[in-house]
Design a protein around this motif. Structure first.
Motif, PDB file in Angstrom:
ATOM      1  N   GLY A   1       4.601  62.473   1.508  1.00 31.25           N
ATOM      2  CA  GLY A   1       5.713  62.243   0.592  1.00 31.25           C
ATOM      3  C   GLY A   1       5.342  62.439  -0.872  1.00 31.25           C
ATOM      4  N   LEU A   2       4.309  63.219  -1.139  1.00 30.22           N
ATOM      5  CA  LEU A   2       3.820  63.422  -2.501  1.00 30.22           C
ATOM      6  C   LEU A   2       4.216  64.774  -3.088  1.00 30.22           C
ATOM      7  N   LEU A   3       4.952  65.573  -2.345  1.00 27.93           N
ATOM      8  CA  LEU A   3       5.358  66.902  -2.808  1.00 27.93           C
ATOM      9  C   LEU A   3       6.822  66.845  -3.230  1.00 27.93           C
ATOM     10  N   ASP A   4       7.113  67.255  -4.466  1.00 25.11           N
ATOM     11  CA  ASP A   4       8.475  67.182  -4.987  1.00 25.11           C
ATOM     12  C   ASP A   4       9.286  68.447  -4.739  1.00 25.11           C
ATOM     13  N   GLU A   5       8.651  69.603  -4.892  1.00 23.51           N
ATOM     14  CA  GLU A   5       9.368  70.877  -4.778  1.00 23.51           C
ATOM     15  C   GLU A   5       8.501  71.935  -4.122  1.00 23.51           C
ATOM     16  N   LEU A   6       9.183  72.934  -3.554  1.00 30.53           N
ATOM     17  CA  LEU A   6       8.544  74.127  -3.026  1.00 30.53           C
ATOM     18  C   LEU A   6       9.138  75.320  -3.741  1.00 30.53           C
ATOM     19  N   HIS A   7       8.296  76.171  -4.283  1.00 33.53           N
ATOM     20  CA  HIS A   7       8.722  77.436  -4.877  1.00 33.53           C
ATOM     21  C   HIS A   7       8.056  78.522  -4.047  1.00 33.53           C
ATOM     22  N   LEU A   8       8.848  79.166  -3.208  1.00 30.77           N
ATOM     23  CA  LEU A   8       8.324  80.177  -2.298  1.00 30.77           C
ATOM     24  C   LEU A   8       8.623  81.570  -2.831  1.00 30.77           C
ATOM     25  N   HIS A   9       7.629  82.420  -2.770  1.00 26.34           N
ATOM     26  CA  HIS A   9       7.765  83.826  -3.137  1.00 26.34           C
ATOM     27  C   HIS A   9       7.610  84.608  -1.835  1.00 26.34           C
ATOM     28  N   LEU A  10       8.740  85.011  -1.270  1.00 23.51           N
ATOM     29  CA  LEU A  10       8.748  85.667   0.037  1.00 23.51           C
ATOM     30  C   LEU A  10       8.431  87.145  -0.134  1.00 23.51           C
ATOM     31  N   ALA A  11       7.214  87.498   0.234  1.00 28.50           N
ATOM     32  CA  ALA A  11       6.764  88.886   0.123  1.00 28.50           C
ATOM     33  C   ALA A  11       7.355  89.685   1.283  1.00 28.50           C
ATOM     34  N   PRO A  12       7.809  90.902   1.019  1.00 24.56           N
ATOM     35  CA  PRO A  12       8.450  91.699   2.071  1.00 24.56           C
ATOM     36  C   PRO A  12       7.435  92.360   2.994  1.00 24.56           C
ATOM     37  N   ILE A  13       6.610  91.533   3.621  1.00 23.71           N
ATOM     38  CA  ILE A  13       5.628  92.030   4.589  1.00 23.71           C
ATOM     39  C   ILE A  13       5.569  91.079   5.777  1.00 23.71           C
ATOM     40  N   LEU A  14       5.118  91.602   6.889  1.00 22.34           N
ATOM     41  CA  LEU A  14       4.825  90.809   8.083  1.00 22.34           C
ATOM     42  C   LEU A  14       3.323  90.940   8.322  1.00 22.34           C
ATOM     43  N   LEU A  15       2.599  89.843   8.269  1.00 23.71           N
ATOM     44  CA  LEU A  15       1.150  89.884   8.461  1.00 23.71           C
ATOM     45  C   LEU A  15       0.757  89.804   9.928  1.00 23.71           C
ATOM     46  N   GLY A  16       1.628  89.257  10.771  1.00 24.66           N
ATOM     47  CA  GLY A  16       1.353  89.203  12.200  1.00 24.66           C
ATOM     48  C   GLY A  16       0.334  88.154  12.606  1.00 24.66           C
ATOM     49  N   GLY A  17      -0.219  87.452  11.659  1.00 26.66           N
ATOM     50  CA  GLY A  17      -1.211  86.406  11.936  1.00 26.66           C
ATOM     51  C   GLY A  17      -1.854  85.995  10.633  1.00 26.66           C
ATOM     52  N   GLY A  18      -2.647  84.955  10.699  1.00 22.30           N
ATOM     53  CA  GLY A  18      -3.329  84.474   9.512  1.00 22.30           C
ATOM     54  C   GLY A  18      -3.203  82.969   9.385  1.00 22.30           C
ATOM     55  N   THR A  19      -3.106  82.500   8.157  1.00 16.94           N
ATOM     56  CA  THR A  19      -3.007  81.068   7.869  1.00 16.94           C
ATOM     57  C   THR A  19      -1.537  80.692   7.734  1.00 16.94           C
ATOM     58  N   PRO A  20      -0.999  79.937   8.696  1.00 19.46           N
ATOM     59  CA  PRO A  20       0.411  79.552   8.598  1.00 19.46           C
ATOM     60  C   PRO A  20       0.609  78.553   7.470  1.00 19.46           C
ATOM     61  N   LEU A  21       1.704  78.708   6.749  1.00 20.95           N
ATOM     62  CA  LEU A  21       1.965  77.814   5.632  1.00 20.95           C
ATOM     63  C   LEU A  21       2.405  76.436   6.093  1.00 20.95           C
ATOM     64  N   PHE A  22       3.331  76.364   7.024  1.00 24.05           N
ATOM     65  CA  PHE A  22       3.913  75.077   7.391  1.00 24.05           C
ATOM     66  C   PHE A  22       3.736  74.720   8.861  1.00 24.05           C
ATOM     67  N   ALA A  23       2.601  75.047   9.441  1.00 19.12           N
ATOM     68  CA  ALA A  23       2.363  74.716  10.845  1.00 19.12           C
ATOM     69  C   ALA A  23       2.522  73.217  11.072  1.00 19.12           C
ATOM     70  N   ASP A  24       3.337  72.842  12.038  1.00 21.97           N
ATOM     71  CA  ASP A  24       3.550  71.451  12.435  1.00 21.97           C
ATOM     72  C   ASP A  24       4.091  70.559  11.318  1.00 21.97           C
TER      73      ASP A  24
END
Length: 180
Positions: free
Chosen positions: A134-157
């Motif tokens: 509960g310590l995060l106030d806002e999310l500013h997402l910059h959605l890049a127009p690419i599909l990486l197909g794998g890697g480090t998920p941002l919001f897993a679980d």
């Protein structure tokens, strides 16, 4: 007082870094493409840079980012590394100081250091921890127009209710949310 903000580039399939993150490729294979928008959407980048007063950084992001950054991510801006391996402060080559602390203490110290400016969060793992605590106030997402197909998920679980507050398009889609 400023806000604690996750300001991050993410692929359309939800990855904050490409596959095979390693010291020689800190953003993983293809992950640097997530930041291509910064060269063209200059006003968006400038607005982010203007409001940063401190940073909270995950330990792995620190370990991988120190060499490419050449110091703190923003020159002269204090950065607080969330870790269980506390150590003495480190002054970066660009005049910024890294302090090492636990999650809640790092956020408290970063808020104090930032004053009226925002605390920007770097690192998917620490972002998920802040969201869950509960310590995060806002999310500013910059959605890049690419599909990486794998890697480090941002919001897993992760689970949260978000309220969209703004959006803009350029070479990426920039969306802002307030955490409900």
């Amino acid at each position: 007082m400023g806000k604690v903000v996750l300001d991050v580039s993410v692929s359309l399939d939800g990855f904050a870094a490409g596959p095979r993150v390693r010291p020689e490729e800190p953003m993983g294979d293809g992950g640097e493409r997530l930041h291509e928008w910064m060269a063209t959407d200059v006003a968006v980048r400038a607005a982010t840079d203007a409001r940063v007063g401190a940073a909270v950084i995950g330990r792995r992001t620190f370990d991988l980012g120190l060499k490419p950054w050449g110091g703190t991510p923003w020159p002269g801006v204090p950065s607080f590394v969330v870790t269980h391996r506390v150590r003495a402060d480190l002054v970066g080559d660009n005049g910024g100081t890294f302090a090492f602390d636990g999650l809640e203490s790092a956020v408290r110290r970063a808020r104090a250091a930032a004053g009226d400016k925002d605390v920007l969060v770097l690192g998917p793992d620490v972002a998920r921890q802040l969201l869950a605590a509960g310590l995060l106030d806002e999310l500013h997402l910059h959605l890049a127009p690419i599909l990486l197909g794998g890697g480090t998920p941002l919001f897993a679980d992760s689970h949260a209710e978000l309220i969209q507050t703004d959006s803009a398009t350029g070479s990426a889609t920039h969306v802002r949310y307030r955490v409900a």
